[in-house]
Write an enzyme that holds these catalytic residues in place. Structure first.
Site, PDB file in Angstrom:
ATOM      1  N   CYS A   4      26.193 -33.785 -37.193  1.00 31.74           N
ATOM      2  CA  CYS A   4      27.615 -33.453 -37.006  1.00 31.74           C
ATOM      3  C   CYS A   4      28.439 -34.605 -37.552  1.00 31.74           C
ATOM      4  O   CYS A   4      28.423 -34.831 -38.759  1.00 31.74           O
ATOM      5  CB  CYS A   4      27.923 -33.113 -35.544  1.00 31.74           C
ATOM      6  SG  CYS A   4      27.269 -34.261 -34.326  1.00 31.74           S
ATOM      7  N   SER A   5      29.123 -35.339 -36.706  1.00 30.32           N
ATOM      8  CA  SER A   5      29.908 -36.466 -37.225  1.00 30.32           C
ATOM      9  C   SER A   5      30.029 -37.556 -36.168  1.00 30.32           C
ATOM     10  O   SER A   5      31.082 -38.155 -36.020  1.00 30.32           O
ATOM     11  CB  SER A   5      31.281 -35.996 -37.681  1.00 30.32           C
ATOM     12  OG  SER A   5      31.954 -35.362 -36.609  1.00 30.32           O
ATOM     13  N   CYS A   6      28.934 -37.814 -35.418  1.00 34.26           N
ATOM     14  CA  CYS A   6      28.939 -38.896 -34.421  1.00 34.26           C
ATOM     15  C   CYS A   6      29.327 -40.202 -35.119  1.00 34.26           C
ATOM     16  O   CYS A   6      28.851 -40.484 -36.210  1.00 34.26           O
ATOM     17  CB  CYS A   6      27.561 -39.040 -33.782  1.00 34.26           C
ATOM     18  SG  CYS A   6      27.086 -37.571 -32.852  1.00 34.26           S
ATOM     19  N   CYS A  34      25.700 -39.365 -39.496  1.00 36.95           N
ATOM     20  CA  CYS A  34      25.255 -38.403 -38.486  1.00 36.95           C
ATOM     21  C   CYS A  34      24.988 -37.123 -39.268  1.00 36.95           C
ATOM     22  O   CYS A  34      25.930 -36.435 -39.654  1.00 36.95           O
ATOM     23  CB  CYS A  34      26.317 -38.178 -37.416  1.00 36.95           C
ATOM     24  SG  CYS A  34      25.870 -36.838 -36.295  1.00 36.95           S
TER      25      CYS A  34
END
Lengths: 213, 101
Positions: free
Chosen positions: A120-122, A117
């Site tokens: 962000c950090s999906c 991602c």
């Protein structure tokens, strides 16, 4: 312990717990506390509900994803459903994706998949639990999309030149899971033995499932 | 109704509005092929401000050739990156280059 300044003037901090980090609370820590306290003050949530939700999040682990992968390896009908509608197929195993939708991407002898991602950090938390720190790092997020084969090599994964490398940037509503290829030499193994070969990192796509010793 | 079909070549708009975007900058201006239509979702740029996300936007998975995205991409020639993009970020492309993968 370094004092980062501004906290040595002797003003009163009685109402504030000592910070866990020597750098003090960041912007988002403060925002989280403020939102949580407001939700409780307004009677929208009870503290116990927040605690239970955090506990449920912490209790998820890559075992959920490994169970899904192993089932797909032994049950071709399940695999077809998983690739067609990952959310529904996981629900049939008792794993709910919540508000997100699952897309399962299949490795073959021609294509290898890897997840990131960049924004962000999906991450498929329902299937893999909390993401590792490296997955959230700026270094991984920027480099795996720009020089993915180099990054995979750093994880110990060498892809043949004739295999297409497909990066999936999880920018919006979907969450992804890599369905790795079943290793050779596992023909006689049970579903639960197979699940033990499926690690978190191979469901992100940075490694391949191990061959049993 | 989704405006673009699977297999259609689309180009990502270049724009830099203030606020919350789910369109990564590295993909702006690049052309790719619609791989999947994912349905309609609330517009995250509107939802981020506590509004209702309307008009809802069709979401697509669009596949880009890495060699089109990065100058001097010297890994695999057939490598791709798939990005989820909302419809208002996509423009139709005249099918003058039939070479996108």
């Amino acid at each position: 312990m370094s004092d980062t300044g501004g906290h040595d003037a002797g003003h009163d901090h009685d109402h504030t717990p000592p910070p866990d980090s020597s750098e003090g609370l960041g912007h988002y820590n403060v925002m989280e506390i403020a939102v949580r306290e407001l939700l409780i003050d307004k009677g929208i949530l009870e503290p116990g509900q927040i605690r239970a939700a955090v506990e449920a999040m912490d209790s998820r682990s890559p075992e959920g994803g490994a169970k899904v992968v192993a089932k797909a390896w032994v049950d071709s009908e399940f695999k077809a459903r998983l690739l067609d509608d990952g959310t529904a197929a996981c629900a049939s195993l008792g794993i709910e994706m919540g508000p997100t939708r699952l897309a399962v991407v299949e490795d073959t002898s021609e294509v290898h998949n890897v997840l990131v991602c960049t924004l962000c950090s999906c991450y498929p938390r329902m299937l893999l639990g909390l993401p590792p720190d490296w997955y959230k790092s700026r270094e991984y997020r920027s480099r795996v999309v720009r020089e993915p084969r180099t990054v995979l090599r750093e994880f110990g994964t060498e892809l043949p030149d004739d295999v297409t490398l497909r990066v999936h940037d999880s920018t919006a509503e979907l969450r992804y899971l890599v369905l790795p290829m079943r290793p050779t030499g596992t023909e006689g193994m049970s579903e639960s033995e197979l699940a033990a070969l499926v690690t978190r990192d191979c469901m992100i796509g940075v490694t391949l499932p191990g061959v049993p010793a | 109704m989704a405006k673009f079909d699977v297999g259609e070549t689309v180009r990502v708009r270049e724009a830099h509005p203030m606020g919350h975007l789910r369109t990564p900058r590295y993909i702006m201006g690049k052309a790719g092929v619609v791989e999947q239509c994912c349905g309609e979702f609330g517009n995250p740029e509107d939802l981020a401000f506590g509004r209702n996300g309307t008009p809802r936007q069709a979401l697509y998975r669009v596949r880009f050739a890495q060699s089109d995205v990065w100058q001097n991409y010297d890994d695999g020639a057939a490598d791709t990156v798939d990005v989820e993009l909302y419809e208002h970020w996509l423009e139709p492309m005249a099918a003058q280059h039939g070479d996108a993968q």
